[in-house]
Design an enzyme around this catalytic site. Structure first.
Site, PDB file in Angstrom:
ATOM      1  N   LYS A 191       0.866  -1.192   0.000  1.00 42.07           N
ATOM      2  CA  LYS A 191       0.000   0.000   0.000  1.00 42.07           C
ATOM      3  C   LYS A 191       0.894   1.231   0.000  1.00 42.07           C
ATOM      4  O   LYS A 191       1.196   1.812   1.053  1.00 42.07           O
ATOM      5  CB  LYS A 191      -0.947  -0.032   1.210  1.00 42.07           C
ATOM      6  CG  LYS A 191      -2.146   0.899   1.026  1.00 42.07           C
ATOM      7  CD  LYS A 191      -3.284   0.477   1.908  1.00 42.07           C
ATOM      8  CE  LYS A 191      -4.439   1.448   1.863  1.00 42.07           C
ATOM      9  NZ  LYS A 191      -5.152   1.478   0.585  1.00 42.07           N
ATOM     10  N   GLU A 227      -7.078  -6.479  -9.736  1.00 36.69           N
ATOM     11  CA  GLU A 227      -7.994  -5.826  -8.791  1.00 36.69           C
ATOM     12  C   GLU A 227      -8.495  -4.518  -9.377  1.00 36.69           C
ATOM     13  O   GLU A 227      -8.099  -4.128 -10.477  1.00 36.69           O
ATOM     14  CB  GLU A 227      -7.326  -5.608  -7.434  1.00 36.69           C
ATOM     15  CG  GLU A 227      -6.160  -4.645  -7.441  1.00 36.69           C
ATOM     16  CD  GLU A 227      -5.587  -4.407  -6.047  1.00 36.69           C
ATOM     17  OE1 GLU A 227      -6.358  -4.338  -5.070  1.00 36.69           O
ATOM     18  OE2 GLU A 227      -4.357  -4.267  -5.945  1.00 36.69           O
TER      19      GLU A 227
HETATM   20  N1  PLP Z   1      -6.854  -2.784  -3.177  1.00 37.71           N
HETATM   21  C1  PLP Z   1      -6.455  -1.504  -3.222  1.00 37.71           C
HETATM   22  C2  PLP Z   1      -5.674  -1.049  -4.393  1.00 37.71           C
HETATM   23  C3  PLP Z   1      -6.791  -0.637  -2.162  1.00 37.71           C
HETATM   24  O1  PLP Z   1      -6.416   0.642  -2.197  1.00 37.71           O
HETATM   25  C4  PLP Z   1      -7.541  -1.115  -1.085  1.00 37.71           C
HETATM   26  C5  PLP Z   1      -7.883  -0.235   0.033  1.00 37.71           C
HETATM   27  O2  PLP Z   1      -7.323  -0.280   1.067  1.00 37.71           O
HETATM   28  C6  PLP Z   1      -7.925  -2.459  -1.085  1.00 37.71           C
HETATM   29  C7  PLP Z   1      -7.567  -3.251  -2.145  1.00 37.71           C
HETATM   30  C8  PLP Z   1      -8.694  -3.026   0.057  1.00 37.71           C
HETATM   31  O3  PLP Z   1      -7.882  -3.291   1.144  1.00 37.71           O
HETATM   32  P1  PLP Z   1      -8.473  -3.289   2.615  1.00 37.71           P
HETATM   33  O4  PLP Z   1      -9.579  -4.255   2.624  1.00 37.71           O
HETATM   34  O5  PLP Z   1      -7.339  -3.730   3.475  1.00 37.71           O
HETATM   35  O6  PLP Z   1      -8.889  -1.911   2.880  1.00 37.71           O
HETATM   36  C1  COI Z   2      -9.164   2.130   1.555  1.00 42.45           C
HETATM   37  O1  COI Z   2     -10.085   1.417   1.175  1.00 42.45           O
HETATM   38  O2  COI Z   2      -8.887   2.277   2.744  1.00 42.45           O
HETATM   39  C2  COI Z   2      -8.296   2.826   0.627  1.00 42.45           C
HETATM   40  O3  COI Z   2      -7.221   3.162   1.010  1.00 42.45           O
HETATM   41  C3  COI Z   2      -8.748   3.154  -0.707  1.00 42.45           C
HETATM   42  C4  COI Z   2      -8.377   4.580  -1.008  1.00 42.45           C
HETATM   43  C5  COI Z   2      -7.950   4.696  -2.419  1.00 42.45           C
HETATM   44  C6  COI Z   2      -9.486   5.507  -0.652  1.00 42.45           C
END
Ligand code: PLP
Ligand code: COI
Length: 350
Positions: A191, A227
């Protein structure tokens, strides 16, 4: 007796909130200098003053996280699996040659920022949440391509509503992008801001086609689902299995990992993490959803690929039963309405 939060809530129209930055009073900051983390403190300034040579600005030496705090029916303030966000930030830091934020510092920073901004945590039943954005940035003077000498770990929070416009279980659409998000051995599974800057144009192009988001295929063959721009993908197949891409170029989503567990343990579905050949398998998709902290579970109504739309539901239809059940389970646990069988919630005490 356990202490209670006593600060009155802000007078906001919680149900009307979108996914926007709204300044709150406090943020947590810790600095890494001479190989050591400071204790960290709450501050009020929402600006960061960094050197013009900061590697975060030039070479994207930075990473971030996203999680939410929600209010339970009994008033408890709950985080959802924050240790997984801490772990993911440590992995990103290692990949980008930044110092790791120890789990204890990460969790304390999140808790302090949430606790100090109690007035901004949406009440139970409002449908809104407090979005928490931890970030780690390389600051300090620099010019050549090398790692920063100093780092800032910051956590700010903002009350938010749904990421996609309509509330609750919004049905969204995705358009397959001609641009790649992440190389096979690149940084797609971290991330880090660098992955997102490159995705902005893809999102805009997808939106020009009328989609909410871009859907990225694997960069090597452009066949398999990776994704969406800000969410992972899950698919309920016609054969009853519940599948998510096996790609190692996608973010290891906390939401997706939780949903897979719920599909298996609570819905008794056969779960699989494997390559999903979009063109070959799309006719076998019963229900598709994008999932993430911001997206929660957003059913995908249609996907644009090779010049045409492929619809999964009829006009005006809502989510299918599998995604609806998973949404109810996930959100019910996150909001403290359902039994937390898996020990996923983490209370922030007053
Ligand atoms: N994929 C991307 C590119 C994201 O920015 C996010 C957001 O956080 C997710 C997936 C989902 O991850 P999470 O469920 O940990 O928020
Ligand atoms: C999240 O889902 O927490 C993310 O970081 C997505 C973001 C691009 C808003």
């Amino acid at each position: 007796m356990t202490q209670q939060f006593t600060t009155p809530k802000k007078d906001l129209n919680w149900a009307e909130l979108g996914f926007q930055y709204r300044p709150t009073e406090f943020r947590f900051r810790a600095l890494h200098r001479n190989g050591q983390w400071s204790d960290g403190e709450l501050i009020t300034d929402n600006m960061i003053s960094v050197h013009e040579g900061a590697p975060a600005l030039h070479y994207a030496q930075q990473c971030f996280e996203g999680l939410k705090a929600q209010t339970a029916p009994d008033g408890r303030v709950l985080l959802f699996r924050p240790e997984l966000n801490a772990e993911r930030m440590r992995q990103a830091a290692e990949r980008l040659l930044m110092p790791q934020v120890p789990e204890a510092l990460f969790i304390r920073g999140v808790e302090e920022a949430v606790r100090a901004n109690y007035a901004w945590i949406p009440p139970h039943g409002s449908g809104a949440a407090l979005y928490i954005r931890p970030m780690l940035i390389g600051v300090g003077e620099n010019l050549g391509l090398k790692t920063a000498k100093e780092f800032e770990f910051r956590v700010f929070v903002s009350p938010v509503g749904p990421y996609y416009k309509s509330a609750g279980l919004a049905v969204i659409s995705l358009a397959v992008s001609d641009l790649d998000r992440a190389a096979p051995a690149g940084t797609g599974n971290y991330k880090i801001g660098a992955n997102y800057a490159g995705g902005l144009l893809a999102t805009r192009l997808a939106q020009e086609l009328g989609a909410n988001e871009a859907l990225f295929l694997d960069a090597r063959e452009r066949r398999y689902i990776d994704e969406a721009g800000s969410a992972n993908i899950v698919v309920a197949m016609r054969d009853g299995s519940f599948v998510t891409p096996g790609s190692n170029a996608v973010l290891p989503s906390v939401t997706r990992r939780s949903i897979m567990t719920l599909a298996e343990q609570e819905l008794g579905m056969k779960i699989e993490q494997r390559a999903i050949d979009l063109r070959k398998e799309i006719d076998q998709f019963e229900e598709v959803a994008a999932c993430g902290t911001a997206a929660v579970i957003s059913p995908v109504g249609k996907i644009y690929i090779d010049g045409q739309w492929h619809s999964f539901y009829g006009e005006g239809e809502q989510a299918g039963p599998v995604m609806q059940k998973l949404y109810n389970l996930l959100v019910g646990i996150q909001r403290g309405e359902l039994e937390d069988k898996f020990g996923w919630t983490h209370e922030v005490k007053a």
